[in-house]
Motif scaffolding. Structure first.
Motif, PDB file in Angstrom:
ATOM      1  N   VAL B  46       0.831  -1.204   0.000  1.00 30.00           N
ATOM      2  CA  VAL B  46       0.000   0.000   0.000  1.00 30.00           C
ATOM      3  C   VAL B  46       0.869   1.259   0.000  1.00 30.00           C
ATOM      4  O   VAL B  46       0.554   2.235  -0.683  1.00 30.00           O
ATOM      5  CB  VAL B  46      -0.975  -0.015   1.198  1.00 30.00           C
ATOM      6  N   SER B  47       1.989   1.218   0.702  1.00 25.57           N
ATOM      7  CA  SER B  47       2.914   2.369   0.693  1.00 25.57           C
ATOM      8  C   SER B  47       3.471   2.608  -0.699  1.00 25.57           C
ATOM      9  O   SER B  47       3.592   3.751  -1.129  1.00 25.57           O
ATOM     10  CB  SER B  47       4.065   2.154   1.674  1.00 25.57           C
ATOM     11  N   LEU B  48       3.799   1.521  -1.395  1.00 24.96           N
ATOM     12  CA  LEU B  48       4.268   1.646  -2.774  1.00 24.96           C
ATOM     13  C   LEU B  48       3.181   2.273  -3.632  1.00 24.96           C
ATOM     14  O   LEU B  48       3.449   3.121  -4.493  1.00 24.96           O
ATOM     15  CB  LEU B  48       4.615   0.277  -3.364  1.00 24.96           C
ATOM     16  N   PHE B  49       1.947   1.839  -3.384  1.00 22.82           N
ATOM     17  CA  PHE B  49       0.802   2.365  -4.123  1.00 22.82           C
ATOM     18  C   PHE B  49       0.661   3.873  -3.888  1.00 22.82           C
ATOM     19  O   PHE B  49       0.441   4.631  -4.836  1.00 22.82           O
ATOM     20  CB  PHE B  49      -0.478   1.631  -3.702  1.00 22.82           C
ATOM     21  N   PHE B  50       0.800   4.319  -2.645  1.00 21.74           N
ATOM     22  CA  PHE B  50       0.693   5.759  -2.336  1.00 21.74           C
ATOM     23  C   PHE B  50       1.765   6.542  -3.093  1.00 21.74           C
ATOM     24  O   PHE B  50       1.477   7.541  -3.747  1.00 21.74           O
ATOM     25  CB  PHE B  50       0.868   6.010  -0.832  1.00 21.74           C
ATOM     26  N   GLU B  51       2.996   6.048  -3.024  1.00 21.60           N
ATOM     27  CA  GLU B  51       4.123   6.734  -3.695  1.00 21.60           C
ATOM     28  C   GLU B  51       3.894   6.832  -5.187  1.00 21.60           C
ATOM     29  O   GLU B  51       4.039   7.877  -5.799  1.00 21.60           O
ATOM     30  CB  GLU B  51       5.395   5.903  -3.511  1.00 21.60           C
ATOM     31  N   ASP B  52       3.553   5.669  -5.767  1.00 13.75           N
ATOM     32  CA  ASP B  52       3.375   5.561  -7.209  1.00 13.75           C
ATOM     33  C   ASP B  52       2.209   6.430  -7.679  1.00 13.75           C
ATOM     34  O   ASP B  52       2.300   7.143  -8.685  1.00 13.75           O
ATOM     35  CB  ASP B  52       3.120   4.091  -7.561  1.00 13.75           C
ATOM     36  N   SER B  53       1.109   6.405  -6.925  1.00 12.67           N
ATOM     37  CA  SER B  53      -0.090   7.161  -7.302  1.00 12.67           C
ATOM     38  C   SER B  53       0.170   8.647  -7.254  1.00 12.67           C
ATOM     39  O   SER B  53      -0.274   9.396  -8.139  1.00 12.67           O
ATOM     40  CB  SER B  53      -1.246   6.842  -6.363  1.00 12.67           C
ATOM     41  N   GLU B  54       0.861   9.098  -6.228  1.00 15.82           N
ATOM     42  CA  GLU B  54       1.122  10.538  -6.115  1.00 15.82           C
ATOM     43  C   GLU B  54       1.973  11.029  -7.276  1.00 15.82           C
ATOM     44  O   GLU B  54       1.720  12.093  -7.835  1.00 15.82           O
ATOM     45  CB  GLU B  54       1.720  10.865  -4.748  1.00 15.82           C
ATOM     46  N   LYS B  55       2.922  10.210  -7.673  1.00 16.93           N
ATOM     47  CA  LYS B  55       3.753  10.569  -8.816  1.00 16.93           C
ATOM     48  C   LYS B  55       2.893  10.632 -10.078  1.00 16.93           C
ATOM     49  O   LYS B  55       2.959  11.600 -10.855  1.00 16.93           O
ATOM     50  CB  LYS B  55       4.876   9.538  -8.974  1.00 16.93           C
ATOM     51  N   LEU B  56       2.047   9.636 -10.277  1.00 19.63           N
ATOM     52  CA  LEU B  56       1.191   9.596 -11.464  1.00 19.63           C
ATOM     53  C   LEU B  56       0.221  10.771 -11.479  1.00 19.63           C
ATOM     54  O   LEU B  56      -0.002  11.385 -12.534  1.00 19.63           O
ATOM     55  CB  LEU B  56       0.426   8.274 -11.520  1.00 19.63           C
ATOM     56  N   LEU B  57      -0.330  11.109 -10.334  1.00 12.79           N
ATOM     57  CA  LEU B  57      -1.284  12.226 -10.286  1.00 12.79           C
ATOM     58  C   LEU B  57      -0.579  13.543 -10.611  1.00 12.79           C
ATOM     59  O   LEU B  57      -1.144  14.404 -11.288  1.00 12.79           O
ATOM     60  CB  LEU B  57      -1.958  12.277  -8.911  1.00 12.79           C
ATOM     61  N   ASN B  58       0.659  13.678 -10.147  1.00  9.76           N
ATOM     62  CA  ASN B  58       1.439  14.873 -10.501  1.00  9.76           C
ATOM     63  C   ASN B  58       1.719  14.919 -12.000  1.00  9.76           C
ATOM     64  O   ASN B  58       1.581  15.966 -12.640  1.00  9.76           O
ATOM     65  CB  ASN B  58       2.776  14.907  -9.747  1.00  9.76           C
ATOM     66  N   ASP B  59       2.107  13.764 -12.552  1.00 10.22           N
ATOM     67  CA  ASP B  59       2.365  13.683 -13.999  1.00 10.22           C
ATOM     68  C   ASP B  59       1.119  14.045 -14.789  1.00 10.22           C
ATOM     69  O   ASP B  59       1.191  14.756 -15.805  1.00 10.22           O
ATOM     70  CB  ASP B  59       2.816  12.267 -14.389  1.00 10.22           C
ATOM     71  N   LEU B  60      -0.029  13.558 -14.321  1.00  8.50           N
ATOM     72  CA  LEU B  60      -1.288  13.828 -15.016  1.00  8.50           C
ATOM     73  C   LEU B  60      -1.633  15.313 -14.962  1.00  8.50           C
ATOM     74  O   LEU B  60      -2.069  15.896 -15.965  1.00  8.50           O
ATOM     75  CB  LEU B  60      -2.425  13.011 -14.391  1.00  8.50           C
TER      76      LEU B  60
END
Lengths: 171, 151
Positions: B46-60
């Motif tokens: 889940v921590s990996l998911f948080f990190e990855d998602s935040e990066k993707l949301l910034n990219d978006l």
């Protein structure tokens, strides 16, 4: 486990010894560009008594598979048949490749093709996974020689099914 | 708070997460994978998911802010986020991503911006819920109790 430096990482429930050779663990190479999916598929496989190596893309996967051939040919003096420790080649032989379909640069389909075109690698069964249920995609992969096509996210029951199919093929 | 009360809160809270569609059966798969060899497996994933998602949301956010929006890139990011959220069982985030991708196909910038807002909202909601869940777990363990199994 360091995915970033070499692009590959290894983990296993236990070290294999000569005594385990009779009940050899399946060594699976899992390829996925998504770090979360890599971690999950690795744990799913380890929980089903597989040894797992992960790769973050097709190129790293092929490099790893290519290196297997190198190791088996150039054995160092310390690694003899009679030694109690397993040989590098015996340890690294891959019994199954499971790959994601959607990956940048080299898709799972392209990786599958390269494996089936290689005289050394073509007999290793390849399973393709995808989050998208697209019949033409599935058909294309099976036509190219994929053993199975699985829908993501993978569940424990999928890995059990995969193992059964694979063991049937081997015997 | 005593252990029994904490455990009851935990069960009620977990059940509500499934009932309200924040989490689906895939989350259970993750919990089942956790064992003595990997006691922190769920939190790690889940921590990996948080990190990855935040990066993707910034990219978006950045991608949709461009003069010439690269819809291929936007679609690729949403696809990644859809995959990760699906893999951990974050059902509402996954569904928001599915809707988002449809608008990418239509090359509709305004709709995409709305979808991005929606995905961000759902992500923050599930992040909050999961952090609460993990906190409850820690409290139970600290009080000497065991984490109850929730079917």
């Amino acid at each position: 486990m360091d995915d970033s430096s070499s692009g590959c990482s290894h983990s296993s429930k236990k070290k294999s010894t000569m005594a385990d050779d009779d009940r050899k663990e399946l060594h699976v190479l899992a390829v996925d560009d998504n770090i979360i999916d890599r971690k999950i598929v690795e744990k799913l496989l380890i929980s089903s008594s597989c040894k797992v190596t992960t790769a973050e893309n097709g190129i790293r996967a092929l490099e790893y598979l290519g290196n297997l051939g190198v190791h088996s040919e150039s054995q160092t003096p310390a690694l003899h048949q009679d030694d109690a420790i397993p040989t590098a080649a015996g340890d690294l032989k891959v019994n199954l490749i499971i790959t994601d379909y959607c990956m940048p640069e080299m898709t799972g389909y392209e990786l599958l093709k390269k494996i089936k075109e290689s005289s050394i690698l073509k007999d290793i069964p390849v399973i393709v996974m995808s989050s998208e249920n697209i019949p033409t995609r599935i058909h294309k992969c099976l036509e190219e020689g994929a053993q199975m096509f699985m829908l993501k996210p993978l569940k424990h029951s999928d890995v059990t099914r995969l193992r059964c199919q694979l063991m049937q093929c081997r015997s | 708070m005593e252990v029994g009360q904490l455990q009851r809160s935990f069960v009620e809270f977990t059940e509500s997460l499934f009932r309200e569609g924040f989490l689906d059966a895939q989350f259970c798969q993750l919990q089942q994978l956790q064992d003595e060899n990997n006691p922190d497996f769920v939190i790690e994933v889940v921590s990996l998911f948080f990190e990855d998602s935040e990066k993707l949301l910034n990219d978006l956010t950045r991608a949709l802010d461009q003069q010439d929006v690269d819809f291929k890139k936007v679609d690729a990011c949403v696809h990644q986020l859809k995959g990760s959220s699906s893999s951990i069982g974050a059902e509402r985030v996954k569904n928001a991503c599915i809707a988002f991708r449809n608008f990418c196909d239509e090359l509709n910038i305004d709709a995409c911006l709305r979808c991005l807002q929606h995905v961000k909202q759902e992500y923050l909601l599930v992040k909050n819920k999961l952090e609460t869940l993990f906190r409850l777990e820690q409290q139970i363990l600290a009080a000497g109790g065991a984490i109850p199994m929730v079917e």
